[in-house]
Design a protein around this motif. Structure first.
Motif, PDB file in Angstrom:
ATOM      1  N   GLN A 334     -48.921 -26.524  25.672  1.00 50.15           N
ATOM      2  CA  GLN A 334     -49.204 -25.211  26.248  1.00 50.15           C
ATOM      3  C   GLN A 334     -49.604 -24.206  25.161  1.00 50.15           C
ATOM      4  O   GLN A 334     -50.617 -23.507  25.268  1.00 50.15           O
ATOM      5  N   GLU A 338     -53.311 -22.546  24.441  1.00 48.76           N
ATOM      6  CA  GLU A 338     -53.537 -21.102  24.389  1.00 48.76           C
ATOM      7  C   GLU A 338     -54.236 -20.704  23.090  1.00 48.76           C
ATOM      8  O   GLU A 338     -55.185 -19.915  23.081  1.00 48.76           O
ATOM      9  N   SER A 339     -53.762 -21.251  21.965  1.00 50.00           N
ATOM     10  CA  SER A 339     -54.374 -20.932  20.664  1.00 50.00           C
ATOM     11  C   SER A 339     -55.813 -21.433  20.600  1.00 50.00           C
ATOM     12  O   SER A 339     -56.695 -20.769  20.037  1.00 50.00           O
ATOM     13  N   GLN A 342     -57.935 -19.074  22.555  1.00 50.43           N
ATOM     14  CA  GLN A 342     -58.108 -17.840  21.791  1.00 50.43           C
ATOM     15  C   GLN A 342     -59.089 -18.055  20.628  1.00 50.43           C
ATOM     16  O   GLN A 342     -59.891 -17.176  20.299  1.00 50.43           O
TER      17      GLN A 342
END
Length: 447
Positions: A334, A338-339, A342
């Motif tokens: 997760q 997300e990273s 981004q």
């Protein structure tokens, strides 16, 4: 930074391309004296005097005292000559694709009245200077004979034609004039231009590139050799190597095989270019790589720190997910996802920002100047003692180049890839910390 460096490189290439032959050209000459101003040797002076012997103007063959006369003498004031064998030796050297010779001479027009001292008994070797120059006019111009079978090897050639055309192969009574000279003399394409005792049709006008040894007129090589009475003689040999990697070894070989020869390469030409263009290029070359590496390191470090800070602020959230049954592997995926997202979004934003800045630089119309300082050549002889009327030096020239910032698609992909990599590494660091959290410890923390 990459686009700016590419733009500066392109600007220098536009300045140097006409002279450098894309890095595979060499120019061979036999200068009298040295570039540092060292006086020519006695042997060089004697040989130059012998080569210019046919250009001497004696007073006893100009007519009776008081008669009007006009003579044109073609002299070489700063270079010794090569012959056809030298050109053939250069052309047949290993790693040479092609070679061609050119002849540059000072055309000195002497006109006026025959001095009274030119009566009977005047020695044939007596010169105008010895008799006095009263009533004698002297005008000087520079003429270059080029090999029309190798137009690409001419320092000033078809690429520099601004009006009309270049000399046709096998042409005889054609001349190409320097643009500034033609304007000063009121000549245009189709006009007739006298050189020596012959008249030539102006077929084109040229503008010499930065750093080139400009001439007032360009004739077919055989034509200039004929009117100057220098059969088979050239003052410069242009050589094109097979590959740019061969230039260094080829230079050494030719300077050894042709004694007294000085070879000039594209690197030598680039070293003579000065001005804001060279200063900007030096600055980018010295600081550009360091700035790029520093920016990349800062981006990776900041991304990791921000991700760790985010994980620290989300401790209770992550502990809750662990408490309701999320495995450590799922939690790591997760945070890594997300990273990664981004990183992709940040990379796209960075690419858009970079494109905008590069576009702004290109549209700003920033003008950089490149200049070549004058290089003095010692004058070792001339028109029977009238040395110094030739050009003898390359005049300082400058060129203005508009800076652009071309963007390489490969650089954009690399930048986007680095942004994604930074996101992955930062996500891995943050996920490693989150994986060590125990649900009970995390839930005891209150925001």
């Amino acid at each position: 930074m990459s686009a700016l460096a590419d733009g500066l490189a392109a600007a220098q290439d536009r300045v140097l391309r006409p002279l450098s032959g894309l890095g595979t050209d060499l120019s061979l000459a036999r200068p009298v004296g040295s570039a540092s101003g060292e006086a020519p040797s006695i042997a060089d002076r004697r040989r130059l005097r012998e080569e210019n012997e046919a250009a001497r103007v004696a007073l006893d063959d100009l007519g009776e005292p008081g008669d009007r006369f006009r003579r044109t003498a073609f002299v070489s004031s700063a270079r010794l000559g090569f012959d056809d064998r030298d050109v053939q030796a250069a052309a047949s050297a290993p790693d040479v694709r092609e070679a061609a010779g050119s002849l540059t001479l000072d055309a000195i027009d002497v006109s006026g009245e025959v001095p009274a001292s030119a009566g009977s008994g005047t020695p044939g070797a007596q010169t105008l200077r010895a008799a006095g120059l009263e009533g004698v006019d002297i005008a000087s111009s520079t003429v270059t004979g080029v090999d029309t079978t190798h137009p690409a090897l001419a320092t000033v050639g078809p690429d520099q034609v601004t009006d009309g055309r270049w000399l046709a192969r096998g042409a005889h009574r054609e001349v190409v004039l320097d643009l500034a000279v033609a304007r000063r003399r009121g000549l245009r394409v189709g006009s007739t231009c006298p050189i020596g005792t012959r008249h030539y049709e102006v077929v084109g006008l040229v503008s010499a590139p930065l750093g080139a040894e400009r001439s007032d007129a360009y004739l077919p090589l055989s034509e200039l050799q004929a009117i100057a009475d220098r059969p088979g003689t050239v003052t410069e040999i242009r050589v094109r190597a097979d590959r740019s990697d061969d230039v260094g070894a080829l230079r050494t070989r030719l300077e050894t095989d042709l004694p007294g020869t000085t070879a000039t390469t594209a690197a030598d030409l680039a070293a003579n270019v000065d001005g804001s263009l060279a200063d900007a290029d030096d600055l980018v070359e010295r600081l550009g790589t360091a700035l790029v590496l520093l920016a990349l390191a800062a981006a990776f470090v900041l991304t990791a720190l921000i991700t760790l800070g985010s994980v620290g602020k989300r401790t209770r959230e992550l502990g809750t997910l662990r408490a309701i049954g999320w495995s450590r592997a799922r939690l790591v995926r997760q945070l890594a996802g997300e990273s990664l997202l981004q990183g992709v979004l940040g990379g796209l934003l960075g690419v858009a920002t970079g494109l905008a800045v590069a576009c702004a630089i290109s549209r700003a119309g920033i003008v950089l100047r490149a200049s070549v300082a004058p290089s003095e050549h010692p004058v070792g002889g001339g028109l029977a003692g009238l040395a110094g009327f030739g050009r003898g030096a390359v005049e300082p020239t400058s060129a203005a180049v508009t800076l652009t910032a071309p963007v390489d698609g490969g650089v954009l992909l690399v930048g986007l890839g680095l942004a994604v990599l930074a996101g992955l590494l930062a996500g891995a660091v943050g996920a490693a910390r989150a994986a060590r959290l125990r649900p009970a410890d995390a839930l005891r923390q209150i925001d």
